[in-house]
Design a protein around this motif. Structure first.
Motif, PDB file in Angstrom:
ATOM      1  N   LYS A   1     -34.216 -24.592 -43.236  1.00 23.85           N
ATOM      2  CA  LYS A   1     -34.050 -24.248 -44.647  1.00 23.85           C
ATOM      3  C   LYS A   1     -34.560 -22.854 -44.993  1.00 23.85           C
ATOM      4  N   LEU A   2     -35.100 -22.152 -44.028  1.00 18.40           N
ATOM      5  CA  LEU A   2     -35.712 -20.858 -44.309  1.00 18.40           C
ATOM      6  C   LEU A   2     -34.665 -19.837 -44.742  1.00 18.40           C
ATOM      7  N   ALA A   3     -34.838 -19.297 -45.961  1.00 17.94           N
ATOM      8  CA  ALA A   3     -33.888 -18.326 -46.496  1.00 17.94           C
ATOM      9  C   ALA A   3     -34.510 -16.954 -46.704  1.00 17.94           C
ATOM     10  N   ASN A   4     -35.841 -16.886 -46.661  1.00 20.12           N
ATOM     11  CA  ASN A   4     -36.476 -15.603 -46.944  1.00 20.12           C
ATOM     12  C   ASN A   4     -37.803 -15.470 -46.194  1.00 20.12           C
ATOM     13  N   ILE A   5     -37.973 -14.314 -45.551  1.00 25.40           N
ATOM     14  CA  ILE A   5     -39.247 -13.947 -44.938  1.00 25.40           C
ATOM     15  C   ILE A   5     -39.729 -12.690 -45.645  1.00 25.40           C
ATOM     16  N   SER A   6     -40.921 -12.761 -46.228  1.00 31.58           N
ATOM     17  CA  SER A   6     -41.444 -11.613 -46.963  1.00 31.58           C
ATOM     18  C   SER A   6     -42.814 -11.229 -46.411  1.00 31.58           C
ATOM     19  N   MET A   7     -42.819 -10.129 -45.653  1.00 26.82           N
ATOM     20  CA  MET A   7     -44.058  -9.573 -45.105  1.00 26.82           C
ATOM     21  C   MET A   7     -44.000  -8.058 -45.288  1.00 26.82           C
TER      22      MET A   7
ATOM     23  N   ASN B   1     -32.432 -19.215 -34.703  1.00 26.52           N
ATOM     24  CA  ASN B   1     -31.961 -20.525 -35.123  1.00 26.52           C
ATOM     25  C   ASN B   1     -32.505 -20.963 -36.480  1.00 26.52           C
ATOM     26  N   ASN B   2     -32.579 -20.015 -37.403  1.00 27.66           N
ATOM     27  CA  ASN B   2     -32.915 -20.320 -38.790  1.00 27.66           C
ATOM     28  C   ASN B   2     -31.617 -20.227 -39.588  1.00 27.66           C
ATOM     29  N   THR B   3     -30.924 -21.346 -39.721  1.00 21.91           N
ATOM     30  CA  THR B   3     -29.518 -21.334 -40.119  1.00 21.91           C
ATOM     31  C   THR B   3     -29.268 -20.787 -41.519  1.00 21.91           C
ATOM     32  N   ASP B   4     -30.252 -20.858 -42.427  1.00 19.38           N
ATOM     33  CA  ASP B   4     -30.060 -20.353 -43.790  1.00 19.38           C
ATOM     34  C   ASP B   4     -30.561 -18.927 -43.981  1.00 19.38           C
ATOM     35  N   LEU B   5     -31.074 -18.320 -42.943  1.00 19.47           N
ATOM     36  CA  LEU B   5     -31.631 -16.974 -43.049  1.00 19.47           C
ATOM     37  C   LEU B   5     -30.520 -15.945 -42.863  1.00 19.47           C
ATOM     38  N   THR B   6     -30.132 -15.285 -43.947  1.00 18.20           N
ATOM     39  CA  THR B   6     -29.023 -14.336 -43.879  1.00 18.20           C
ATOM     40  C   THR B   6     -29.468 -12.882 -43.940  1.00 18.20           C
TER      41      THR B   6
ATOM     42  N   GLY C   1     -29.055 -15.184 -34.866  1.00 17.06           N
ATOM     43  CA  GLY C   1     -28.699 -16.063 -35.968  1.00 17.06           C
ATOM     44  C   GLY C   1     -27.477 -15.580 -36.704  1.00 17.06           C
ATOM     45  N   ASN C   2     -27.436 -15.835 -38.010  1.00 18.99           N
ATOM     46  CA  ASN C   2     -26.302 -15.462 -38.847  1.00 18.99           C
ATOM     47  C   ASN C   2     -26.821 -14.604 -40.000  1.00 18.99           C
ATOM     48  N   PHE C   3     -27.169 -13.366 -39.702  1.00 20.53           N
ATOM     49  CA  PHE C   3     -27.792 -12.486 -40.681  1.00 20.53           C
ATOM     50  C   PHE C   3     -27.085 -11.135 -40.709  1.00 20.53           C
ATOM     51  N   SER C   4     -27.242 -10.428 -41.800  1.00 20.94           N
ATOM     52  CA  SER C   4     -26.697  -9.076 -41.919  1.00 20.94           C
ATOM     53  C   SER C   4     -27.588  -8.112 -41.124  1.00 20.94           C
TER      54      SER C   4
ATOM     55  N   ILE D   1     -30.698  -7.984 -30.545  1.00 21.98           N
ATOM     56  CA  ILE D   1     -30.281  -8.484 -31.856  1.00 21.98           C
ATOM     57  C   ILE D   1     -28.837  -8.958 -31.737  1.00 21.98           C
ATOM     58  N   GLN D   2     -28.617 -10.254 -32.022  1.00 22.59           N
ATOM     59  CA  GLN D   2     -27.273 -10.824 -31.968  1.00 22.59           C
ATOM     60  C   GLN D   2     -27.066 -11.697 -33.195  1.00 22.59           C
ATOM     61  N   SER D   3     -25.954 -11.440 -33.907  1.00 24.10           N
ATOM     62  CA  SER D   3     -25.675 -12.186 -35.127  1.00 24.10           C
ATOM     63  C   SER D   3     -24.206 -12.561 -35.184  1.00 24.10           C
ATOM     64  N   THR D   4     -23.940 -13.720 -35.759  1.00 27.93           N
ATOM     65  CA  THR D   4     -22.553 -14.120 -35.965  1.00 27.93           C
ATOM     66  C   THR D   4     -21.955 -13.420 -37.179  1.00 27.93           C
TER      67      THR D   4
END
Length: 403
Positions: A261-267, A281-286, A304-307, A323-326
């Motif tokens: 469910k992780l959608a945001n990492i803020s550091m 494998n954090n499916t909601d992290l775009t 993962g599936n991120f910009s 770095i590999q993204s769908t």
């Protein structure tokens, strides 16, 4: 003369009673089989030794009178014990061990504030603690496989090791602890567990699994590794975190793996990571952004599936870069930084791929093993209590999560 004859025997009796009391209070290990045995300590202010509540104990055991036990307080395999407590005990100098107490439903220590070690395991009937004075001092705390829904009554100032695992009813855990000098491992508790460390500034290692939320607003430094595996939170924020691990040794990694469910990492202030920086494998992290990240002592490994990740301050990656993204990503700026003597010193891979479910262990062996003349030590990745190579597959991460 008559009075003297009376006084001498009286003094002998007093002396005998005092000797018996001293003997009761200063045994190396005293065993309690029943409440009658516990009552024998009523005149002791300090028990100079250890107490063992034997497996034969049953019903209610209350040790009232002593204010201090200098040694250990142990109770194991007492299948008939339903209640254990004390109205006077304030400190335990050794380990407070409770193990395999199948009927224990009441644990009441009304004055207890200080314990060297808490080690509680297999307490399937214990749903709450009665510790109104609150335990604030302990060097090590392990609470595993209990029926507890809250740990109210334990609120530590400092601790070396904190292990909270397999407490399926646990909903909240909050502590004022400011420094954790060895490790935190919170794992496999209730799926809705909310964890809060509002005053935590410094930690050696932290591993969190199966947690629904984490509050670490003051955390500034993690000296070892910081890992989030298989959690349920939508947001991970550490607004004051500046460093994870040591760039001097290449040890201490940052990992976000299989947090569905992780959608945001803020550091926003994170500047250095000693080992690997892994996201997988954090499916909601775009989106991925580390605006202040400058030095990574190991590898950067994002899948993962991120910009296109935002890493504007990056000046030195001692290991590989994978770095590999769908989703479609722009690798132009990263490509310019790859190569010997440039920002990215190890093997470089950056691409849009149809399948980003693995971390490239088969295609980025050089990156994963830190195959760089500059820093082979960057290969070592430490995720809290686990050691792994930087380019391990997500399947490996998931297996690690389940272990």
């Amino acid at each position: 003369m008559f009075a003297q004859k009376l006084i001498i025997p009286a003094l002998a009796v007093v002396s005998c009673v005092a000797a018996q009391t001293a003997s009761v209070c200063s045994q190396a290990t005293a065993t309690i089989n029943s409440q009658a045995d516990a009552t024998a300590f009523a005149s002791c202010s300090t028990i100079s030794g250890s107490i063992v509540v034997s497996s034969a104990a049953s019903g209610v055991i209350s040790i009232d009178g002593p204010q201090q036990i200098t040694g250990d307080f142990t109770c194991e395999n007492a299948g008939g014990l339903t209640s254990l407590g004390s109205t006077t005990l304030g400190s335990i100098g050794g380990s407070f061990t409770l193990n395999n107490l199948t009927l224990l439903s009441t644990l009441s220590m009304t004055d207890l504030t200080s314990v060297k070690t808490i080690a509680w395991t297999a307490l399937p009937a214990l749903s709450s603690l009665t510790f109104p004075s609150t335990v604030s001092s302990a060097t090590s705390v392990t609470i595993s496989n209990t029926f507890l829904s809250t740990l109210d009554g334990i609120n530590l100032d400092t601790v070396a090791t904190l292990q909270i695992d397999n407490n399926n009813r646990l909903k909240t855990f909050s502590t004022q602890v400011a420094n954790i000098t060895s490790a935190v491992n919170i794992n496999s508790n209730g799926n809705s567990l909310e964890v809060s460390f509002p005053n935590l500034i410094w930690a050696a290692n932290m591993t969190l699994r199966n947690v629904s939320s984490i509050n670490i607003p003051s955390l500034a430094t993690v000296n070892g590794s910081l890992g989030f595996y298989g959690n349920y939170m939508t947001n991970i924020a550490a607004p004051n975190l500046t460093s994870v691990g040591s760039t001097a040794t290449g040890q201490g990694s940052l990992a976000f793996v299989a947090n569905a469910k992780l959608a945001n990492i803020s550091m926003p202030m994170l500047a250095t990571v000693g080992g690997a920086d892994q996201i997988a494998n954090n499916t909601d992290l775009t989106g991925i952004s580390f605006p202040a990240l400058s030095i990574v002592g190991g590898a950067i490994d994002f899948s993962g599936n991120f910009s296109t990740p935002s890493l504007p301050a990056l000046t030195n990656v001692k290991g590989g870069f994978n770095i590999q993204s769908t989703a479609t990503i722009d690798c132009t700026s990263f490509q310019a930084e790859a190569g010997s003597g440039k920002v990215i010193q190890g093997t470089y891979i950056c691409k849009t791929t149809a399948d980003a479910t693995t971390l490239g262990s088969s295609t980025t062996t050089g990156s994963s093993s830190g195959a760089s003349s500059t820093s082979s030590k960057g290969a070592a990745v430490s995720y809290g209590v686990n050691e792994a190579v930087a380019g391990i597959s997500v399947l490996g991460g998931l297996l690690s999560m389940l272990l």
